[in-house]
Design a protein around this motif. Sequence first.
Motif, PDB file in Angstrom:
ATOM      1  N   SER A   1       0.823  -1.200   0.000  1.00 33.91           N
ATOM      2  CA  SER A   1       0.000   0.000   0.000  1.00 33.91           C
ATOM      3  C   SER A   1       0.860   1.253   0.000  1.00 33.91           C
ATOM      4  O   SER A   1       0.643   2.176  -0.784  1.00 33.91           O
ATOM      5  N   VAL A   2       1.853   1.285   0.871  1.00 41.56           N
ATOM      6  CA  VAL A   2       2.708   2.472   0.976  1.00 41.56           C
ATOM      7  C   VAL A   2       3.567   2.640  -0.275  1.00 41.56           C
ATOM      8  O   VAL A   2       3.808   3.754  -0.733  1.00 41.56           O
ATOM      9  N   SER A   3       4.014   1.522  -0.856  1.00 44.75           N
ATOM     10  CA  SER A   3       4.862   1.602  -2.055  1.00 44.75           C
ATOM     11  C   SER A   3       4.042   1.818  -3.326  1.00 44.75           C
ATOM     12  O   SER A   3       4.618   1.993  -4.399  1.00 44.75           O
ATOM     13  N   GLN A   4       2.732   1.808  -3.184  1.00 47.21           N
ATOM     14  CA  GLN A   4       1.837   1.953  -4.342  1.00 47.21           C
ATOM     15  C   GLN A   4       2.111   0.883  -5.402  1.00 47.21           C
ATOM     16  O   GLN A   4       2.053   1.142  -6.610  1.00 47.21           O
ATOM     17  N   GLY A   5       2.450  -0.314  -4.919  1.00 46.33           N
ATOM     18  CA  GLY A   5       2.653  -1.431  -5.824  1.00 46.33           C
ATOM     19  C   GLY A   5       3.977  -1.400  -6.567  1.00 46.33           C
ATOM     20  O   GLY A   5       4.226  -2.240  -7.442  1.00 46.33           O
ATOM     21  N   SER A   6       4.856  -0.452  -6.232  1.00 48.41           N
ATOM     22  CA  SER A   6       6.129  -0.339  -6.944  1.00 48.41           C
ATOM     23  C   SER A   6       7.149  -1.370  -6.479  1.00 48.41           C
ATOM     24  O   SER A   6       8.180  -1.562  -7.116  1.00 48.41           O
ATOM     25  N   SER A   7       6.878  -2.013  -5.362  1.00 46.72           N
ATOM     26  CA  SER A   7       7.775  -3.064  -4.875  1.00 46.72           C
ATOM     27  C   SER A   7       7.010  -3.967  -3.926  1.00 46.72           C
ATOM     28  O   SER A   7       5.935  -3.608  -3.439  1.00 46.72           O
ATOM     29  N   ASN A   8       7.579  -5.148  -3.671  1.00 45.11           N
ATOM     30  CA  ASN A   8       7.013  -6.018  -2.642  1.00 45.11           C
ATOM     31  C   ASN A   8       8.166  -6.626  -1.847  1.00 45.11           C
ATOM     32  O   ASN A   8       9.306  -6.697  -2.321  1.00 45.11           O
ATOM     33  N   LEU A   9       7.865  -7.047  -0.644  1.00 43.13           N
ATOM     34  CA  LEU A   9       8.916  -7.517   0.255  1.00 43.13           C
ATOM     35  C   LEU A   9       9.576  -8.791  -0.243  1.00 43.13           C
ATOM     36  O   LEU A   9      10.781  -9.004  -0.028  1.00 43.13           O
ATOM     37  N   TRP A  10       8.825  -9.668  -0.917  1.00 41.71           N
ATOM     38  CA  TRP A  10       9.403 -10.900  -1.441  1.00 41.71           C
ATOM     39  C   TRP A  10      10.530 -10.591  -2.422  1.00 41.71           C
ATOM     40  O   TRP A  10      11.647 -11.126  -2.307  1.00 41.71           O
ATOM     41  N   ASP A  11      10.234  -9.733  -3.406  1.00 41.79           N
ATOM     42  CA  ASP A  11      11.242  -9.395  -4.421  1.00 41.79           C
ATOM     43  C   ASP A  11      12.419  -8.651  -3.802  1.00 41.79           C
ATOM     44  O   ASP A  11      13.577  -8.903  -4.139  1.00 41.79           O
ATOM     45  N   LEU A  12      12.112  -7.726  -2.908  1.00 37.01           N
ATOM     46  CA  LEU A  12      13.157  -6.920  -2.286  1.00 37.01           C
ATOM     47  C   LEU A  12      14.163  -7.804  -1.550  1.00 37.01           C
ATOM     48  O   LEU A  12      15.379  -7.615  -1.658  1.00 37.01           O
ATOM     49  N   CYS A  13      13.658  -8.778  -0.815  1.00 37.05           N
ATOM     50  CA  CYS A  13      14.538  -9.656  -0.046  1.00 37.05           C
ATOM     51  C   CYS A  13      15.266 -10.664  -0.931  1.00 37.05           C
ATOM     52  O   CYS A  13      16.378 -11.096  -0.624  1.00 37.05           O
ATOM     53  N   GLN A  14      14.638 -11.029  -2.037  1.00 39.82           N
ATOM     54  CA  GLN A  14      15.224 -12.050  -2.913  1.00 39.82           C
ATOM     55  C   GLN A  14      16.425 -11.514  -3.683  1.00 39.82           C
ATOM     56  O   GLN A  14      17.418 -12.230  -3.884  1.00 39.82           O
ATOM     57  N   VAL A  15      16.347 -10.248  -4.108  1.00 40.86           N
ATOM     58  CA  VAL A  15      17.410  -9.712  -4.966  1.00 40.86           C
ATOM     59  C   VAL A  15      18.610  -9.224  -4.173  1.00 40.86           C
ATOM     60  O   VAL A  15      19.653  -8.934  -4.760  1.00 40.86           O
ATOM     61  N   CYS A  16      18.478  -9.121  -2.868  1.00 37.61           N
ATOM     62  CA  CYS A  16      19.566  -8.595  -2.050  1.00 37.61           C
ATOM     63  C   CYS A  16      20.266  -9.734  -1.304  1.00 37.61           C
ATOM     64  O   CYS A  16      19.677 -10.358  -0.418  1.00 37.61           O
TER      65      CYS A  16
END
Length: 439
Positions: free
Chosen positions: A372-387
């Motif tokens: 909601s806060v990111s307005q769909g521009s990111s999600n926690l799954w992807d963020l954690c996976q790429v780092c």
Amino acid sequence: MSFVVIHTICKRFAPVIAPSTSRGVHCQATGSTENSVCKTAQERLMAETATLYVHWPYCEKRCTYCNFNKYISNSVDEGRMERCLKKEAETLITMSGVKRIGSVFFGGGTPSLAPASTLNSVLETISKHAYLPKDAEVTIEVNPTRAASPKLRDFRHAGVNRISIGVQTALCGLVFCNSRCIELGKQLFPGRLSVDMIFGRPSQTVQQWMDELHQILPLLGGHISLYQLTLERGTKLFKQVGRGKYSLPDEDTLLEMYTSAVQILQNHGLFRYEVSNFASHGCESLHNKNYWEGGQYIGVGPGAHGRFMPQGETIRQARIQTLEPDSWMYEVEHKGHATRKAVPLNRLNILEELLMTGLRTTEGIPHQHWTSVSQGSSNLWDLCQVCTGVQDLLTAELLMLDSLGLRATSQGLLILDSLLPLLVSCLQDYYSGHKREKE
């Protein structure tokens, strides 16, 4: 890795939002310039709601460790201060376009020095310019002195329904705790009394700290906040430690103090819901919860901080009011408010703040809230996976990512200050990568 319990944003972050029905409802909680029409009732509520912090800057004396924006004065013009607090509250609420104030917090300084009539007048002003529910949490910070006790009833009649009492010892020139004040507070504000304690004081031992906790346990009213003493440059204590007059506990001792406190409080039915905050069920601070969830808030008074989107703007601003009371009052009288600095916050800035505050809570950051806060521009799954760095923290069981969201484990909370820079760096890399892809 270092262990530090941060004195949170909590009361002072003060450390908002702004829709207008005439121009459509914008998702100001995200600060987004894209797809700004709210898509859910939750987003609409976020966009129309803010909390409000009121700063009373005066104190009877300055504690040796304190670097907050406070002033010692024998001739406070209380009438003028009240008029200016009302005026700035009116101006900033109108500027924000907020429809609902979820909670109010009177901090300082020592706001319990203010007349109860001033608190009542400010609350009435807020109610005239936004909807303030009858059961909205209204908190005031109180020093537990004999002089404060008689005013507690007046504060309740003025509209206050929660108090936060600073309990200290005679060390470092701090005030003594008056148990009568706390007992009366428990009677007048059942289930809505919080106690603040500081640990890591000069020459304090683990056993002394545990003894203090056991002494305060019978007085607790459902909530307690524990803050590690930090040396602030420019304070009297900073100079005393620098000259060798006092020495502070080392990191291992601080860690033992904190973990011992967590266990003692848990055994007493007070569970940690944020790094520094413990409560029995239903006694959590709703005002502080808004900070940790990245909600909007309006800061009123000298040096107060705010986060809201002014009407007519497209992104949220971080705002700070003029520090010195006389200058602040002059500016309010001449232009309606005394905002000294307003810094635009883009979507990445807001997510960085959410990451740093949300992970302080045991709940962490739910997937739906982040989306909601990111307005769909990111999600926690992807963020954690790429780092890779985040993957390492998950493997080390310092962070946990599951269907509920992202949160720090019990061990992760102990070294959260060491984890956050890496997490923020990963978030920045994620968004810079996405920006390059678009280009």
